[in-house]
Write a protein that holds these residues in place. Structure first.
Motif: not given
Ligand code: ATP
Length: 250
Positions: A39-41, A43-48, A166-168, A183-186, A188-190, A201-203
């Protein structure tokens, strides 16, 4: 390219996302990546996709600042989760070598079996010592399972690179006063928002890019590294990524 990636032509328009899917699938099959990792993948793919599957100049500047921080660090640690281990094991080992960092396995959905599988996987890709299995220290502000780290690893680190965190946990590490490189493609992520250096950027592209900068800066003196680190502005980089997404030049 890892085994199984070779049938995807390098000029395929969705090359990186296809390689990523293959590796994550293989990671789940090998017991390295959790099913939530899929699922995380996604989400990342959408941002990439929205970023045009490219490294923005602001992400390259972030990668350079991250390299400078890692080289300046007293004790840098590269945190590795199931997605990172499945996607870029060779590249994580190369980065740790280039900057003299420890590798520490750190899982959101922690099981001893998966911890051991990832440590073995990293060693098969050339890692020496892999930390995270002792888990003899805690990051304050997190529940027990999520808080566990090594006393002589992340707990002692002054600079931590956390890909796809993860954000927390990203927030808790930043509250500890560590320099946090994410490293995070989003954008807006925390995790990206609390990072001292968010590499949007993509890892797959980001880790080799940080290593390339680190190698190039290997002989730079401390004032030069400090200047590169200080000149990077996280808020400006995040704004730039968000603008690129909104501009949508796909
Ligand atoms: P938040 O930080 O907002 O709390 P989260 O904890 O919900 O986010 P996850 O669902 O665990 O985050 O997703 C992991 C993050 O990793 C997402 O922000 C996603 O964009 C990012 N991500 C996933 N795959 C990649 C990749 N290949 N390269 C870079 N970033 C990625």
């Amino acid at each position: 390219m890892a085994e199984g990636d070779t049938d995807i032509p390098a000029d395929h328009p969705r090359h990186d996302s296809l390689v990523t899917r293959h590796r994550i699938e293989a990671g789940v099959e090998a017991g390295i990546t959790s099913r939530q990792g899929l699922i995380a993948e996604g989400r990342g793919e959408a941002f990439d996709y929205l970023l045009g599957e490219r490294t923005l100049p602001s992400a390259d500047a972030a990668a350079r600042a991250a390299a400078a921080h890692l080289l300046l660090a007293r004790h840098p640690v590269v945190s590795v989760n199931g997605n990172a281990a499945a996607l870029v094991p060779d590249e994580l080992v190369a980065l740790a070598d280039a900057v003299g960092a420890d590798l520490e396995v750190n899982l959101f959905n922690r099981t001893d079996e998966r911890m051991r599988a990832i440590a073995t996987h990293l060693r098969e890709h050339g890692a020496g010592e892999v930390k995270g299995l002792d888990a003899d220290a805690r990051v304050p502000g997190l529940d027990h399972a999520r808080a566990r780290v090594d006393a002589d690893g992340i707990a002692d680190a002054d600079v931590v690179l956390v890909p796809l965190e993860d954000g927390d946990r990203a927030a808790a590490l930043s509250d500890l006063g560590k320099v946090e490189l994410v490293i995070d493609l989003n954008p807006l992520s925390r995790s990206a928002q609390v990072a001292d250096v968010p590499v949007v950027d993509n890892i797959l592209r980001a880790v080799p890019n940080v290593t390339a900068h680190a190698r190039e800066l290997a002989n730079a003196d401390r004032p030069e590294l400090e200047r590169i680190a200080a000149e990077f502005d996280a808020a400006t980089a995040l704004d730039d990524a968000e603008r690129a997404i909104r501009a949508g030049e796909l």
